[in-house]
Scaffold this active site. Structure first.
Site, PDB file in Angstrom:
ATOM      1  N   ARG A 149       0.831  -1.204   0.000  1.00  0.00           N
ATOM      2  CA  ARG A 149       0.000   0.000   0.000  1.00  0.00           C
ATOM      3  C   ARG A 149       0.867   1.257   0.000  1.00  0.00           C
ATOM      4  O   ARG A 149       2.022   1.226   0.409  1.00  0.00           O
ATOM      5  CB  ARG A 149      -0.927   0.021   1.216  1.00  0.00           C
ATOM      6  N   LYS A 209      -8.423  -2.488   1.360  1.00  0.00           N
ATOM      7  CA  LYS A 209      -8.325  -1.614   2.524  1.00  0.00           C
ATOM      8  C   LYS A 209      -9.114  -0.322   2.339  1.00  0.00           C
ATOM      9  O   LYS A 209      -9.551   0.288   3.320  1.00  0.00           O
ATOM     10  CB  LYS A 209      -6.859  -1.316   2.818  1.00  0.00           C
ATOM     11  N   HIS A 217     -10.682  -4.388  13.081  1.00  0.00           N
ATOM     12  CA  HIS A 217      -9.573  -5.028  12.365  1.00  0.00           C
ATOM     13  C   HIS A 217      -9.124  -6.202  13.226  1.00  0.00           C
ATOM     14  O   HIS A 217      -8.232  -6.074  14.053  1.00  0.00           O
ATOM     15  CB  HIS A 217      -8.441  -4.022  12.156  1.00  0.00           C
ATOM     16  N   SER A 257       1.274  -7.113  13.003  1.00  0.00           N
ATOM     17  CA  SER A 257       2.084  -8.121  12.332  1.00  0.00           C
ATOM     18  C   SER A 257       3.116  -8.716  13.291  1.00  0.00           C
ATOM     19  O   SER A 257       3.789  -7.997  14.026  1.00  0.00           O
ATOM     20  CB  SER A 257       2.795  -7.494  11.128  1.00  0.00           C
ATOM     21  N   LYS A 273      -1.552 -13.352  15.436  1.00  0.00           N
ATOM     22  CA  LYS A 273      -3.008 -13.270  15.275  1.00  0.00           C
ATOM     23  C   LYS A 273      -3.533 -14.382  14.360  1.00  0.00           C
ATOM     24  O   LYS A 273      -4.506 -15.075  14.691  1.00  0.00           O
ATOM     25  CB  LYS A 273      -3.406 -11.900  14.720  1.00  0.00           C
ATOM     26  N   THR A 274      -2.893 -14.557  13.216  1.00  0.00           N
ATOM     27  CA  THR A 274      -3.350 -15.577  12.270  1.00  0.00           C
ATOM     28  C   THR A 274      -3.187 -16.972  12.852  1.00  0.00           C
ATOM     29  O   THR A 274      -4.098 -17.811  12.783  1.00  0.00           O
ATOM     30  CB  THR A 274      -2.571 -15.470  10.946  1.00  0.00           C
ATOM     31  N   ASP A 284      -9.730 -11.135   9.222  1.00  0.00           N
ATOM     32  CA  ASP A 284      -9.162  -9.779   9.193  1.00  0.00           C
ATOM     33  C   ASP A 284     -10.131  -8.642   9.504  1.00  0.00           C
ATOM     34  O   ASP A 284      -9.757  -7.700  10.169  1.00  0.00           O
ATOM     35  CB  ASP A 284      -8.539  -9.540   7.817  1.00  0.00           C
ATOM     36  N   ARG A 327       1.545 -12.365  -1.404  1.00  0.00           N
ATOM     37  CA  ARG A 327       0.215 -12.578  -0.835  1.00  0.00           C
ATOM     38  C   ARG A 327      -0.592 -13.588  -1.639  1.00  0.00           C
ATOM     39  O   ARG A 327      -0.376 -13.767  -2.838  1.00  0.00           O
ATOM     40  CB  ARG A 327      -0.557 -11.254  -0.827  1.00  0.00           C
TER      41      ARG A 327
END
Length: 670
Positions: free
Chosen positions: A188, A333, A352, A370, A374-375, A389, A454
């Site tokens: 981004r 996003k 989020h 990051s 979390k994942t 997400d 990704r």
């Protein structure tokens, strides 16, 4: 004004580290200063390192190493067809034509449905059929003599064909995924994101230092919109997706994405919610439209522009324009930012976060930046995945905003992430990965194009996904922090005020880069664990979170997945097996039955025992051999929290001093 760009309210555009004289000797570009004009004022994350490639051919050379279904259309007599197929298609094309019409044109180019290569003969001569030779035609431009073909809600198979035929750098990998390139931008561009500031948004949105919202005026937006729409109208064909956001049918948002690349259309097909046949028949006018003209740059001489990239959002017009970047994550996003604006107006909290649900219906939310896990921790084969997400928490419960997952692929392996590994198959988009030229096997450890590789795939590719992606009200709100300072407990129970404080802080601490030999931990704060996407002030979301937690009896937890027994370099990372035991105890409710002791400085409640976790690690001071070093580091981290919170507190006091003081009191005491 002064005469230099440092203090006169103007920028000088510098590209790619070139001299300030500008490219090829061109004069420097000056543009109007924005509210958040300096790098320190602009909240940004997910920024990537500059591309190694310097030419398109070089980029393509880096890519290769040497050695759910879309909606079918019913026929005119189908059960869902209120009108004839021809009439329905006519209405769809009229709606799309209106979307593509430029403001300064009475009409856009003629709109035709379908692939021009398949319909070339069918449309031969149709332009001239409307006029007789010899008749004068006034005010007719060349754009009026061409057709723009609309490829509408194509299936993944059709989009594969389009990508491979037209888009250089698109290939089918050994597992059936579509590998593609996002061009020069592989992440981004938050410094280039703009939001129109008008009479409404001036009061509603969060502006100023720390905010992700960088202002532009509506006139400049319309200039960029005109540029994007004219570019799309100049193409022989464009791709149009009509889809939904939010699995809660009562609060779903209709979105239309107009793009020039099959890659972008397939990406959004995966990431948004795919309409059924009946829903597509009745889709009507979208609530929000994206014009993705990312292959075409913005005009750098336009006010508010600081590069050839611009991602612009106009909330009043319900439109978003993308110029100068082909990174698909900008669309994802951008829509998330939209939901952060629209949902709170309906008293719905946008989050989020990851979200999963136990077999007994207990829902947990997972927040974390990051590297916090979390994942990994929200992916549990014993629980159902609601989403990875983006979520909404309404009076109906929790719902996923998206219809897919956007997973990082760097160093991906079947052993570490089997669900993601198995989801990379036909229909999945792989961005900027490197693969073997002959076998098409992907090397996920390869970073030649970017580290930000990704995979985008429909959520139903995850075996334990809960479809539809909705659940009851959450029972647990888990805030994850990878504390490289080693002073936060592995787990602590939070009061509502503490939950608001740590939610607003959005803390983690990672190890700094080692190129210059620096190995001290670096604290990172991202408000609401997603500062780059929020539209309102963080305290607005935090207050809504606390209100919903109180109403529905949810408990807040702070879980440290970082270091114990010392900071990075002297201590050790807390074992994942222990963290999983902690998460299991939260899910089961067993942790609510423990006895708790309050720590100094942060005032956190830590349990005395957890099954399967050594009791001595639950209080960090027990694991430090240097007790003075522990106290010194604890005070240092507390000071970093307080410094980060100063600006947020000052903003709150002007609007709700009672709430501001309550949240501030829940922070560290030095």
């Amino acid at each position: 004004m002064a005469n230099d760009g440092k203090d006169n309210g103007e920028f000088s555009f510098v590209s790619g580290g070139e001299a300030e004289t500008g490219r090829r000797g061109l004069p420097k570009i000056h543009t109007e200063r924005t509210t958040a004009e300096t790098e320190r004022d602009i909240c940004h994350d997910d920024s990537t390192t500059p591309m190694r490639a310097r030419t398109l051919e070089h980029l393509h050379s880096l890519q290769k190493k040497r050695s759910t279904p879309t909606t079918p259309l019913t026929d005119a007599h189908g059960v869902f067809s209120p009108v004839s197929e021809a009439e329905r298609q006519k209405q769809q094309l009229k709606s799309i034509s209106a979307s593509l019409a430029s403001l300064t044109r009475e009409t856009g180019p003629k709109i035709v449905r379908g692939d021009p290569e398949k319909k070339a003969e069918a449309h031969k001569g149709t332009v001239l059929d409307h006029h007789h030779f010899g008749e004068p035609i006034l005010n007719l431009s060349d754009s009026a003599l061409k057709f723009t073909h609309i490829l509408y809600n194509l299936s993944p198979a059709e989009l594969y064909e389009q990508a491979i035929k037209v888009e250089k750098g698109s290939f089918i990998t050994a597992t059936g995924a579509l590998a593609t390139l996002s061009g020069a931008k592989t992440g981004r561009s938050p410094r280039d994101k703009r939001v129109v500031k008008d009479e409404t948004t001036e009061d509603e949105l969060w502006w100023g230092k720390g905010s992700p919202n960088i202002e532009m005026d509506e006139h400049t937006f319309l200039i960029n919109r005109e540029r994007a729409v004219d570019y799309l109208n100049s193409l022989d064909k464009v791709f149009v997706n009509d889809q939904f956001l939010n699995w809660d049918p009562e609060h779903r948002i209709k979105v239309r994405i107009v793009s020039a690349r099959a890659y972008h259309s397939l990406f959004m097909h995966n990431m948004c919610i795919r309409p059924t046949a009946e829903e597509l028949e009745d889709f009507g006018t979208p609530d929000f439209t994206i014009y993705n003209a990312g292959q075409f740059p913005c005009n750098r001489y336009t006010h508010y522009m600081t590069s050839s990239t611009s991602i612009d959002m106009n909330l009043a017009r319900k439109e978003m324009v993308i110029l100068g970047t082909q990174y698909a994550g900008e669309m994802k996003k951008g829509l998330f930012s939209l939901m952060h604006y629209l949902m709170p107006k309906r008293q719905i909290l946008s989050l989020h976060s990851g979200c999963n649900m136990g077999k007994n219906g207990d829902v947990a939310l997972f927040f974390g930046l990051s590297g916090t896990g979390k994942t990994t921790l929200s992916t549990d084969h014993n629980r159902y995945l609601i989403g990875d997400d983006e979520h909404c928490w309404s009076d109906n419960g929790v719902s996923n905003i998206e219809g897919g997952c956007y997973a990082k692929c760097i160093d991906l392996s079947r052993e570490k992430e089997p669900d993601i590994w198995n989801a990379i198959k036909f229909g999945t988009v792989l961005e900027n990965v490197v693969f073997d030229e002959h076998t098409r096997e992907v090397d996920y450890s390869e970073k030649s194009v970017t580290e930000n590789t990704r995979a985008a795939y429909p959520i139903e590719y995850i075996p334990n996904a809960k479809i539809p992606c909705v659940g009851p009200h959450p029972k647990n709100v888990i805030l994850l922090a990878c504390d490289a300072f080693g002073v936060l407990p592995p787990v602590s129970k939070l009061s509502l005020a503490q939950t608001m404080y740590h939610f607003i802080s959005g803390y983690t601490a990672l190890v700094a880069g080692t190129e210059d030999g620096v190995k001290e931990p670096t604290a990172t704060f991202s408000a609401c664990f997603g500062a780059a996407f929020i539209m309102l002030h963080p305290s607005r979301y935090a207050a809504m979170l606390a209100e919903k937690m109180k109403k529905h009896g949810a408990t807040g937890w702070l879980v440290n997945t970082g270091w114990s027994g010392g900071s990075y370099g002297s201590g050790n990372r807390i074992k994942l097996a222990y963290t999983r035991k902690i998460i299991d105890a939260i899910h089961s409710g067993a942790l609510l039955e423990a006895n708790y002791t309050k720590t100094e400085v942060f005032g956190l409640e830590i349990p005395d025992a957890i099954e399967g976790v050594p009791a001595e690690i639950l209080d960090p001071v027990n694991t430090w051999s240097n007790k003075d070093g522990h106290k010194e580091t604890l005070l240092k981290l507390g000071g970093l929290f307080k410094k980060n919170y100063e600006g947020i507190h000052a903003y709150q006091v002007q609007r709700d001093s009672k709430l501001a003081e309550e949240i501030l009191a829940a922070g560290p005491t030095l």
